[in-house]
Design an enzyme around this catalytic site. Structure first.
Site, PDB file in Angstrom:
ATOM      1  CB  CYS A 214      12.306   5.624  -9.525  1.00 58.73           C
ATOM      2  SG  CYS A 214      10.848   4.849  -9.077  1.00 58.73           S
TER       3      CYS A 214
ATOM      4  CB  THR B 204      11.271  -0.698 -10.126  1.00 56.78           C
ATOM      5  OG1 THR B 204      10.241   0.366 -10.470  1.00 56.78           O
ATOM      6  CG2 THR B 204      12.454  -0.619 -11.138  1.00 56.78           C
TER       7      THR B 204
ATOM      8  CB  ALA C  91      -0.862   0.045   1.257  1.00 62.04           C
TER       9      ALA C  91
ATOM     10  CE1 TYR D 280       4.715   9.374  -2.186  1.00 64.35           C
ATOM     11  CE2 TYR D 280       5.822   7.539  -0.727  1.00 64.35           C
ATOM     12  CZ  TYR D 280       5.468   8.927  -0.917  1.00 64.35           C
ATOM     13  OH  TYR D 280       5.854   9.847  -0.091  1.00 64.35           O
TER      14      TYR D 280
END
Length: 478
Positions: free
Chosen positions: A274, A129, A10, A12
């Site tokens: 990221c 990712t 839960a 981003y």
């Protein structure tokens, strides 16, 4: 085709993605699960755990109807037809690949939990990712532990969300990427996930590939974006040393249709969850594939970003007569970008750390970052070994005017719109003189600030306020 979807994680990605999916697919029940009771309680409250423009309205419209947040993972996983894995994949902090490789322990734990709980066929979708071939690892775990009569298909469906515009990116994405196995069952699973997205996304905007291409595409996209930022930031140093203006250079370059104007804004550096993590992962993969030249190429993107943060902070110190010891400096903005409360890898941490190391007293203001998060970011071991001293040297304010009062300098670390509209005449009167502004995001009207009386420094441009001070590159004597 699909009546129930479960998302593990839960954060981003999982929260906003599934909220929009619930909004656009009212006939599908979407359940987001997480082990953190605190986080789930926040998703079920009036104040969500993350700030994202437009997210509150979407959640409030769907929550309790076909969108649910729960810590009860077992029934959500057991009943789901399709399961998203949206857990964190941080960079490893120890062992082989430390500081570069992705730590997939949370993804692996999800795979084992799905295999243990599932009693019917599942489509399992990588949303996190991950490095190339991670889907293969998930499949090995699922098939090694699968029950009789239970089949799994693994898909890669990476997210391409930008924090601050995530809801818009979900509503109107440039593309949706889905990768799967080139088998009849794999293609059927791809078609099923396509069917969900086609509720609101044109079919021509949904790109299907094999699993490995999908996984690599996510890393490649972030690497290319970060590369552009590092490229323009490298030129900002040249501009400061030659008299060129990096904004004018970026505009001229960006008008070339082969290049375009996006991600050519020079700044103190990129941050977020990221870019750095994914490039380091890409570097590690290239080294493992015995491609040292490729690894070195992408490592330089990270190195340039670190150089830019260090260079900006050194500019502050040199401009303040080569010492900031016991000087009060206001830090405006702590999030890594505007319209988010996320501080992961924010350049503000590096700037603050270097200033604290030089003995500065910091006054910090950010409209969306919680005070406890700022304290945590500046006192955890990777930043400092003396948390008590840091807490004494950092004051966090709920008002920007309080943050800048009686300070020697203002440092803009985040491009919040509200910083543009502050009353800088009032701020100038409240500051120590000479009053400095270091605009790390190039958002302010520098000429107007100079007329007020500020000494202004920014990225990629020589500033000559009335001839009182000139800054050329990293040597103020030139």
């Amino acid at each position: 085709m699909i009546s129930k979807v479960c998302c593990i994680g839960a954060g981003y990605v999982g929260g906003p993605t599934c909220s929009v999916m619930a909004l656009k697919c009212p006939d599908i029940q979407v359940t987001v699960v997480d082990r953190s009771a605190t986080r789930i309680a926040q998703w079920n409250s009036e104040k969500l755990p993350i700030y994202e423009p437009g997210l509150d309205a979407v959640v409030k419209k769907c929550r309790g109807r076909n969108l649910f947040f729960s810590t009860d993972m077992e029934p959500a996983i057991r009943e789901a037809d399709l399961i998203f894995i949206s857990v964190n994949t941080p960079t490893k902090t120890s062992g082989r690949g430390k500081g570069r490789a992705a730590d997939l322990k949370f993804v692996e734990n999800c795979a084992r939990m799905i295999a243990e709980i599932s009693q019917s066929n599942k489509i399992v979708v990588e949303k996190s990712t991950v490095p190339v071939k991670a889907a293969e690892s998930i499949m090995h775990i699922l098939r090694a532990n699968q029950k009789p009569g239970v089949k799994y298909e693994i898909l890669s469906n990476p997210e391409f969300l930008a924090e601050g515009t995530a809801i818009r990116d979900l509503m109107q994405p440039d593309r949706v990427l889905i990768g799967g196995e080139e088998t009849p069952d794999g293609q059927k699973a791809i078609e099923t996930l396509c069917w969900i997205y086609e509720h609101w996304i044109p079919k021509e905007n949904i790109l299907t590939t094999n699993t490995w291409s999908s996984e690599l595409s996510k890393l490649a996209a972030n690497a290319f974006l970060a590369q552009r930022i590092s490229s323009i930031n490298s030129l900002s140093a040249v501009c400061e040393s030659t008299g060129a203006d990096v904004s004018e250079v970026a505009r001229a370059v960006g008008l070339d249709s082969r290049i375009g104007s996006k991600f050519l804004q020079a700044s103190v550096g990129f941050g977020g969850s990221c870019f750095q993590k994914d490039i380091l992962n890409l570097v590690y993969i290239c080294e493992g594939l015995n491609l040292p030249e490729v690894a070195a190429y992408w490592q330089q993107v990270i190195d340039m970003n670190e150089f830019q943060k260090s260079r900006f902070t050194q500019k502050i110190i040199e401009s303040l007569f080569n010492t900031v010891s016991e000087k009060r400096i206001a830090i405006l903005g702590f999030a890594f970008k505007k319209d988010t409360g996320d501080t992961r890898e924010t350049p503000a941490i590096a700037v603050c750390k270097q200033l604290l190391d030089e003995g500065a007293q910091l006054s910090v203001y950010d409209p969306k970052v919680e005070p406890h998060q700022i304290v945590l970011d500046l006192t955890q071991p990777r930043v400092t070994d003396n948390p008590e001293a840091v807490q004494e040297a950092v004051k966090i304010h709920a008002d920007p005017y309080a943050a800048v009062h009686a300070t020697h300098a203002i440092v803009i670390c985040t491009e919040w719109d509200e910083f543009i509209d502050l009353d800088y005449n009032r701020i100038y009167q409240s500051m120590m003189k000479p009053a400095y502004i270091f605009d790390g995001r190039k958002i302010l009207d520098h000429e107007r600030l100079q007329k007020i009386g500020f000494i202004v420094q920014t990225i990629g441009k020589r500033m000559q306020p009335g001839g009182r001070q000139r800054f050329y590159g990293s040597n103020p004597q030139l």
